[in-house]
Design an enzyme around this catalytic site. Structure first.
Site, PDB file in Angstrom:
ATOM      1  N   GLY A  30       0.798  -1.291   0.088  1.00 23.14           N
ATOM      2  CA  GLY A  30      -0.005  -0.081   0.131  1.00 23.14           C
ATOM      3  C   GLY A  30       0.813   1.344   0.034  1.00 23.14           C
ATOM      4  O   GLY A  30       0.395   2.326   0.301  1.00 23.14           O
ATOM      5  N   SER A  31       2.024   1.080  -0.612  1.00 23.96           N
ATOM      6  CA  SER A  31       2.995   2.480  -0.508  1.00 23.96           C
ATOM      7  C   SER A  31       2.243   3.508  -1.612  1.00 23.96           C
ATOM      8  O   SER A  31       2.232   4.690  -1.271  1.00 23.96           O
ATOM      9  CB  SER A  31       4.366   2.245  -0.999  1.00 23.96           C
ATOM     10  OG  SER A  31       4.574   1.801  -2.185  1.00 23.96           O
ATOM     11  N   MET A 113      -3.726  -7.178  -6.817  1.00 22.55           N
ATOM     12  CA  MET A 113      -3.230  -8.363  -7.520  1.00 22.55           C
ATOM     13  C   MET A 113      -4.099  -9.356  -8.099  1.00 22.55           C
ATOM     14  O   MET A 113      -3.809 -10.519  -8.506  1.00 22.55           O
ATOM     15  CB  MET A 113      -2.235  -9.238  -6.486  1.00 22.55           C
ATOM     16  CG  MET A 113      -1.050  -8.254  -6.061  1.00 22.55           C
ATOM     17  SD  MET A 113      -0.436  -6.961  -7.302  1.00 22.55           S
ATOM     18  CE  MET A 113       0.875  -8.255  -7.804  1.00 22.55           C
ATOM     19  N   ARG A 114      -5.318  -8.944  -8.416  1.00 16.64           N
ATOM     20  CA  ARG A 114      -6.344  -9.872  -8.991  1.00 16.64           C
ATOM     21  C   ARG A 114      -6.840  -9.136 -10.241  1.00 16.64           C
ATOM     22  O   ARG A 114      -6.854  -7.865 -10.043  1.00 16.64           O
ATOM     23  CB  ARG A 114      -7.485 -10.166  -8.168  1.00 16.64           C
ATOM     24  CG  ARG A 114      -7.306 -10.684  -6.519  1.00 16.64           C
ATOM     25  CD  ARG A 114      -8.144 -11.725  -6.519  1.00 16.64           C
ATOM     26  NE  ARG A 114      -7.860 -12.921  -7.619  1.00 16.64           N
ATOM     27  CZ  ARG A 114      -7.055 -14.124  -7.167  1.00 16.64           C
ATOM     28  NH1 ARG A 114      -6.126 -14.123  -6.164  1.00 16.64           N
ATOM     29  NH2 ARG A 114      -6.935 -14.914  -8.227  1.00 16.64           N
ATOM     30  N   ASN A 130      -5.710   1.498 -13.319  1.00 16.77           N
ATOM     31  CA  ASN A 130      -4.681   0.722 -12.670  1.00 16.77           C
ATOM     32  C   ASN A 130      -3.405   1.298 -13.022  1.00 16.77           C
ATOM     33  O   ASN A 130      -3.024   1.982 -13.770  1.00 16.77           O
ATOM     34  CB  ASN A 130      -4.516  -0.813 -13.455  1.00 16.77           C
ATOM     35  CG  ASN A 130      -3.727  -1.585 -12.818  1.00 16.77           C
ATOM     36  OD1 ASN A 130      -3.648  -2.069 -11.711  1.00 16.77           O
ATOM     37  ND2 ASN A 130      -3.189  -2.407 -13.805  1.00 16.77           N
ATOM     38  N   HIS A 132       0.736   0.302 -13.285  1.00 10.82           N
ATOM     39  CA  HIS A 132       1.449  -0.781 -13.563  1.00 10.82           C
ATOM     40  C   HIS A 132       3.000  -0.743 -13.566  1.00 10.82           C
ATOM     41  O   HIS A 132       3.427   0.561 -14.153  1.00 10.82           O
ATOM     42  CB  HIS A 132       1.115  -1.503 -15.167  1.00 10.82           C
ATOM     43  CG  HIS A 132       1.615  -2.720 -15.460  1.00 10.82           C
ATOM     44  ND1 HIS A 132       1.254  -4.051 -14.927  1.00 10.82           N
ATOM     45  CD2 HIS A 132       2.737  -2.989 -16.283  1.00 10.82           C
ATOM     46  CE1 HIS A 132       2.019  -4.838 -15.428  1.00 10.82           C
ATOM     47  NE2 HIS A 132       3.072  -4.234 -16.060  1.00 10.82           N
TER      48      HIS A 132
HETATM   49  C1  GRF Z   1       3.365  -1.243  -7.557  1.00  8.93           C
HETATM   50  O1  GRF Z   1       4.378  -1.473  -8.025  1.00  8.93           O
HETATM   51  C2  GRF Z   1       2.330  -1.267  -8.646  1.00  8.93           C
HETATM   52  O2  GRF Z   1       2.633  -0.807  -9.887  1.00  8.93           O
HETATM   53  C3  GRF Z   1       1.798  -2.806  -8.882  1.00  8.93           C
HETATM   54  O3  GRF Z   1       1.802  -3.253  -7.471  1.00  8.93           O
HETATM   55  C4  GRF Z   1       2.717  -2.489  -6.594  1.00  8.93           C
HETATM   56  C5  GRF Z   1       1.950  -2.078  -5.538  1.00  8.93           C
HETATM   57  O4  GRF Z   1       2.888  -1.530  -4.329  1.00  8.93           O
HETATM   58  N1  GRF Z   1       0.841  -2.966  -9.486  1.00  8.93           N
HETATM   59  P1  GRF Z   1       2.435  -0.942  -3.207  1.00  8.93           P
HETATM   60  O5  GRF Z   1       1.390  -2.107  -2.537  1.00  8.93           O
HETATM   61  O6  GRF Z   1       1.576   0.343  -3.440  1.00  8.93           O
HETATM   62  O7  GRF Z   1       3.501  -0.498  -2.345  1.00  8.93           O
END
Ligand code: GRF
Length: 226
Positions: A30-31, A113-114, A130, A132
């Site tokens: 969740g950064s 992640m889904r 989204n 990526h």
């Molecule tokens: C990020 O790198 C995003 O691009 C990918 O998952 C990661 C999530 O990072 N889809 P965080 O959980 O927001 O730290």
């Protein structure tokens, strides 16, 4: 934007704009949610723009750190895990219902992640984005940083795109390049990619909230960003 879209929800009083409501879906650290909270939550999207409000954080993972970050900021959370829902279908139904109830102007997949089911995409068409960690259409999927490194690209980056029914295949809204440097590992590259994400995602959300992002014309892919 369609539906509630970039105009935000009305407060009922003519000329007075309600907040621009975000729902964030996150599975892990969740950064990026944190970047959204720190840079956008409770702040105007721009001069004369609506105030952005993170209305809800939904996770499919009960232990996701993203949930703690939301709670810390006083943002409501909802956990919709397969284990508690019984089946994948009922979990997806629970997520759709929770998000619908939160009446979002925009749904942000930030480390979710889904793949969201087609019904969800239809319910929020042009209102789901989204993030990526690669320059799409190169390296879709969940291992894109490692894939880019192993492929030997010299430049990779970050993409923010509308979500469609495919895997990381929706029309691109914003991209920023990140150079691969000699000696990079997946970890060092990921660190620089995340730093770019933490700026690009909030900046893109701000643009959407003030109506600067126009979905493509029917049959086309090009997103107009003013
Ligand atoms: C990020 O790198 C995003 O691009 C990918 O998952 C990661 C999530 O990072 N889809 P965080 O959980 O927001 O730290």
């Amino acid at each position: 934007m369609g539906g509630g879209g970039a105009a935000g929800r009305g407060s009922g009083a003519p000329g007075v704009r309600g907040p621009f409501r975000l729902v964030v879906l996150a599975s892990g650290n969740g950064s990026n949610l944190q970047a959204i909270i720190d840079q956008l939550h409770g702040r105007p999207a721009g001069a004369g723009g609506p105030v952005i409000q993170v209305a809800l954080v939904v996770s499919d993972q009960p232990g996701a750190r993203a949930l703690d970050r939301a709670k810390q900021a006083g943002v409501p959370t909802e956990v919709c895990a397969v284990a508690s829902s019984g089946t994948r279908e009922s979990q997806e139904g629970a997520i759709l219902e929770a998000v619908r109830k939160a009446a979002p102007d925009l749904v942000v997949l930030a480390g979710y992640m889904r793949i969201v089911p087609p019904e969800f995409v239809r319910a929020f068409r042009w209102r789901i984005i989204n993030l990526h960690p690669a320059l799409l259409p190169a390296f879709p999927g969940t291992t894109s940083i490692k894939d880019a490194l192993e492929h030997g690209v010299k430049i990779t980056g970050v993409t923010v795109h509308f979500v469609d029914e495919g895997l990381d295949s929706g029309p691109i809204i914003a991209q920023e390049a990140v150079r691969v440097v000699p000696g990079d590992t997946a970890e060092t590259l990921a660190e620089r990619i995340h730093a770019v994400e933490h700026e690009l995602l909030p900046a893109t959300i701000r643009k959407i909230a003030i109506g600067k992002v126009k979905p493509p014309l029917p049959g086309e892919r090009v997103v107009q960003v003013d």
